[in-house]
Motif scaffolding. Structure first.
Motif, PDB file in Angstrom:
ATOM      1  N   PHE A   1       0.825  -1.211   0.000  1.00 28.74           N
ATOM      2  CA  PHE A   1       0.000   0.000   0.000  1.00 28.74           C
ATOM      3  C   PHE A   1       0.860   1.263   0.000  1.00 28.74           C
ATOM      4  O   PHE A   1       0.455   2.306  -0.506  1.00 28.74           O
ATOM      5  CB  PHE A   1      -0.940  -0.019   1.206  1.00 28.74           C
ATOM      6  CG  PHE A   1      -1.794  -1.254   1.248  1.00 28.74           C
ATOM      7  CD1 PHE A   1      -2.999  -1.305   0.573  1.00 28.74           C
ATOM      8  CD2 PHE A   1      -1.381  -2.391   1.938  1.00 28.74           C
ATOM      9  CE1 PHE A   1      -3.781  -2.447   0.587  1.00 28.74           C
ATOM     10  CE2 PHE A   1      -2.152  -3.539   1.962  1.00 28.74           C
ATOM     11  CZ  PHE A   1      -3.349  -3.566   1.283  1.00 28.74           C
TER      12      PHE A   1
ATOM     13  N   HIS B   1       2.244   9.092   0.275  1.00 32.99           N
ATOM     14  CA  HIS B   1       1.088   9.324   1.131  1.00 32.99           C
ATOM     15  C   HIS B   1       1.301  10.528   2.045  1.00 32.99           C
ATOM     16  O   HIS B   1       2.431  10.864   2.420  1.00 32.99           O
ATOM     17  CB  HIS B   1       0.824   8.099   2.010  1.00 32.99           C
ATOM     18  CG  HIS B   1       0.119   6.988   1.311  1.00 32.99           C
ATOM     19  ND1 HIS B   1      -1.233   7.001   1.054  1.00 32.99           N
ATOM     20  CD2 HIS B   1       0.573   5.803   0.823  1.00 32.99           C
ATOM     21  CE1 HIS B   1      -1.574   5.879   0.444  1.00 32.99           C
ATOM     22  NE2 HIS B   1      -0.499   5.139   0.288  1.00 32.99           N
TER      23      HIS B   1
ATOM     24  N   SER C   1      -4.075  10.552   3.716  1.00 32.08           N
ATOM     25  CA  SER C   1      -4.478   9.396   2.919  1.00 32.08           C
ATOM     26  C   SER C   1      -4.224   8.084   3.654  1.00 32.08           C
ATOM     27  O   SER C   1      -4.798   7.045   3.304  1.00 32.08           O
ATOM     28  CB  SER C   1      -3.739   9.387   1.582  1.00 32.08           C
ATOM     29  OG  SER C   1      -2.327   9.395   1.780  1.00 32.08           O
ATOM     30  N   LEU C   2      -3.363   8.114   4.689  1.00 29.29           N
ATOM     31  CA  LEU C   2      -3.061   6.918   5.474  1.00 29.29           C
ATOM     32  C   LEU C   2      -2.923   7.290   6.941  1.00 29.29           C
ATOM     33  O   LEU C   2      -2.115   8.148   7.303  1.00 29.29           O
ATOM     34  CB  LEU C   2      -1.762   6.263   4.976  1.00 29.29           C
ATOM     35  CG  LEU C   2      -1.213   5.088   5.785  1.00 29.29           C
ATOM     36  CD1 LEU C   2      -2.208   3.940   5.861  1.00 29.29           C
ATOM     37  CD2 LEU C   2       0.113   4.608   5.185  1.00 29.29           C
TER      38      LEU C   2
ATOM     39  N   GLY D   1     -12.262   6.287   1.336  1.00 28.69           N
ATOM     40  CA  GLY D   1     -11.174   5.962   0.420  1.00 28.69           C
ATOM     41  C   GLY D   1      -9.809   5.977   1.060  1.00 28.69           C
ATOM     42  O   GLY D   1      -8.864   5.398   0.515  1.00 28.69           O
ATOM     43  N   SER D   2      -9.677   6.624   2.217  1.00 29.83           N
ATOM     44  CA  SER D   2      -8.383   6.651   2.902  1.00 29.83           C
ATOM     45  C   SER D   2      -8.148   5.332   3.638  1.00 29.83           C
ATOM     46  O   SER D   2      -9.074   4.548   3.865  1.00 29.83           O
ATOM     47  CB  SER D   2      -8.310   7.828   3.873  1.00 29.83           C
ATOM     48  OG  SER D   2      -9.331   7.751   4.846  1.00 29.83           O
ATOM     49  N   LEU D   3      -6.890   5.106   4.024  1.00 30.74           N
ATOM     50  CA  LEU D   3      -6.476   3.830   4.613  1.00 30.74           C
ATOM     51  C   LEU D   3      -6.170   3.978   6.100  1.00 30.74           C
ATOM     52  O   LEU D   3      -5.686   5.010   6.555  1.00 30.74           O
ATOM     53  CB  LEU D   3      -5.230   3.303   3.899  1.00 30.74           C
ATOM     54  CG  LEU D   3      -5.389   2.896   2.428  1.00 30.74           C
ATOM     55  CD1 LEU D   3      -4.017   2.706   1.796  1.00 30.74           C
ATOM     56  CD2 LEU D   3      -6.222   1.625   2.307  1.00 30.74           C
TER      57      LEU D   3
ATOM     58  N   PHE E   1     -15.576   0.052   7.463  1.00 33.02           N
ATOM     59  CA  PHE E   1     -14.247  -0.246   6.946  1.00 33.02           C
ATOM     60  C   PHE E   1     -14.272  -1.558   6.168  1.00 33.02           C
ATOM     61  O   PHE E   1     -14.943  -2.513   6.568  1.00 33.02           O
ATOM     62  CB  PHE E   1     -13.225  -0.391   8.088  1.00 33.02           C
ATOM     63  CG  PHE E   1     -12.784   0.908   8.696  1.00 33.02           C
ATOM     64  CD1 PHE E   1     -11.846   1.697   8.062  1.00 33.02           C
ATOM     65  CD2 PHE E   1     -13.295   1.330   9.916  1.00 33.02           C
ATOM     66  CE1 PHE E   1     -11.414   2.894   8.632  1.00 33.02           C
ATOM     67  CE2 PHE E   1     -12.879   2.516  10.496  1.00 33.02           C
ATOM     68  CZ  PHE E   1     -11.934   3.306   9.849  1.00 33.02           C
TER      69      PHE E   1
ATOM     70  N   GLU F   1      -8.527  -4.759   3.633  1.00 30.86           N
ATOM     71  CA  GLU F   1      -7.687  -4.921   2.449  1.00 30.86           C
ATOM     72  C   GLU F   1      -6.634  -6.010   2.663  1.00 30.86           C
ATOM     73  O   GLU F   1      -6.227  -6.677   1.706  1.00 30.86           O
ATOM     74  CB  GLU F   1      -6.997  -3.597   2.114  1.00 30.86           C
ATOM     75  CG  GLU F   1      -7.939  -2.448   1.813  1.00 30.86           C
ATOM     76  CD  GLU F   1      -8.417  -2.458   0.366  1.00 30.86           C
ATOM     77  OE1 GLU F   1      -7.622  -2.826  -0.523  1.00 30.86           O
ATOM     78  OE2 GLU F   1      -9.578  -2.093   0.139  1.00 30.86           O
TER      79      GLU F   1
ATOM     80  N   ARG G   1      -9.721   0.057   4.567  1.00 27.90           N
ATOM     81  CA  ARG G   1     -10.100   1.195   3.754  1.00 27.90           C
ATOM     82  C   ARG G   1     -11.453   1.719   4.211  1.00 27.90           C
ATOM     83  O   ARG G   1     -12.411   0.961   4.348  1.00 27.90           O
ATOM     84  CB  ARG G   1     -10.149   0.827   2.271  1.00 27.90           C
ATOM     85  CG  ARG G   1     -10.281   2.078   1.365  1.00 27.90           C
ATOM     86  CD  ARG G   1     -10.219   1.698  -0.105  1.00 27.90           C
ATOM     87  NE  ARG G   1      -8.964   1.073  -0.479  1.00 27.90           N
ATOM     88  CZ  ARG G   1      -7.841   1.732  -0.783  1.00 27.90           C
ATOM     89  NH1 ARG G   1      -7.847   3.069  -0.736  1.00 27.90           N
ATOM     90  NH2 ARG G   1      -6.740   1.095  -1.128  1.00 27.90           N
ATOM     91  N   LYS G   2     -11.508   3.010   4.450  1.00 24.46           N
ATOM     92  CA  LYS G   2     -12.750   3.668   4.874  1.00 24.46           C
ATOM     93  C   LYS G   2     -13.699   3.763   3.692  1.00 24.46           C
ATOM     94  O   LYS G   2     -13.327   4.255   2.625  1.00 24.46           O
ATOM     95  CB  LYS G   2     -12.433   5.045   5.442  1.00 24.46           C
ATOM     96  CG  LYS G   2     -13.638   5.839   5.907  1.00 24.46           C
ATOM     97  CD  LYS G   2     -14.292   5.212   7.105  1.00 24.46           C
ATOM     98  CE  LYS G   2     -15.439   6.096   7.595  1.00 24.46           C
ATOM     99  NZ  LYS G   2     -16.265   5.427   8.602  1.00 24.46           N
ATOM    100  N   THR G   3     -14.945   3.266   3.870  1.00 28.43           N
ATOM    101  CA  THR G   3     -15.920   3.296   2.784  1.00 28.43           C
ATOM    102  C   THR G   3     -16.830   4.516   2.913  1.00 28.43           C
ATOM    103  O   THR G   3     -16.781   5.230   3.903  1.00 28.43           O
ATOM    104  CB  THR G   3     -16.768   2.034   2.789  1.00 28.43           C
ATOM    105  OG1 THR G   3     -17.430   1.898   4.053  1.00 28.43           O
ATOM    106  CG2 THR G   3     -15.902   0.801   2.575  1.00 28.43           C
TER     107      THR G   3
END
Length: 249
Positions: free
Chosen positions: A39, A45, A108-109, A136-138, A194, A197, A247-249
């Protein structure tokens, strides 16, 4: 007595040596980085490390070209981090408890490794993180595995300790007080929106060994076994730490 969060003021040097001055610390660091690697390679990131301690992981992330903000609740621990990260003037270092950190939406992470087990209410902390993150962020998450702690104590015959719910009267400050069951954490993360992944057990074998590796050769052999089986069932569930990339949905 009401449970409180555990910080490391007053024992910062001992904390650093206990984590990274041992084979267990070396293994954890290597295996976590390898679990994150697919990732991290996708793009640079914007990273925030929650409870990042002395900055060892942040240093590696900075070397890889990521923008990093390091946070921790302990100012004394962050003093060690400032020394380590002095060659990286772009890093941001903030002394804040996890629960007071907001605006995670610009990252982003989000990295939260070996933090939940030191908190009085780890599930509330996960909820707080989730509410701050952008879809979308991790979230790179690891935590002390209660199932593995119980199994390990059974192997060593500590049945009285198990009967007390893995609690001692006088808690040692470097022993986490709130180990978590992976299944319970995964169920809760699903309610927060979440997607998983990746997952792995961290140190599936090391902590059950009577004789820890004393040579580089033995350490290399153990590391290869940890790499091979840490992502496979049933071994992943016995890792002393459980790892999730979410991953945040």
């Amino acid at each position: 007595m009401k449970e409180t969060d555990q910080y490391f003021d007053g024992i910062a040097d001992k904390f650093a040596n206990n984590i990274y001055g041992t084979t267990k610390g070396r293994l954890r660091h290597i295996l976590l980085l390898e679990a994150m690697s697919p990732f991290l390679q996708q793009r640079p990131h914007q990273i925030i490390e929650l409870g990042g301690g002395t900055g060892v992981l942040s240093k590696t992330l900075l070397e890889q070209g990521h923008d990093v903000t390091l946070t921790d609740a302990s100012e004394q621990v962050l003093e060690l981090a400032r020394e380590l990260l002095a060659p990286y003037p772009a890093v941001a270092i903030e002394q804040k408890p996890l629960q007071e950190i907001e605006s995670l939406s610009r990252y982003s992470l989000v990295v939260c490794h070996a933090v939940l087990e030191w908190l009085a209410d780890p599930f509330e902390a996960l909820k707080h993180i989730s509410q701050q993150m952008t879809p979308g962020s991790l979230l790179s998450l690891s935590f002390f595995n209660r199932d593995a702690a119980l199994f390990g104590n059974a192997v060593y015959g500590n049945f009285a300790y198990i009967a007390r719910g893995l609690k001692v009267k006088n808690q040692v400050r470097l022993n986490p007080g709130n180990a978590l069951r992976p299944a319970a954490v995964i169920d809760f993360l699903n309610t927060l929106g979440f997607d998983i992944e990746a997952r792995a057990g961290i140190r599936c074998f090391h902590d059950y060994m009577n004789d820890k590796p004393e040579t580089d050769e033995k350490f290399a052999e153990l590391l290869e076994a940890e790499r091979q089986y840490g992502h496979q069932e049933p071994f992943c569930w016995l890792g002393k730490y459980f790892y999730l990339m979410l991953r945040k949905t």
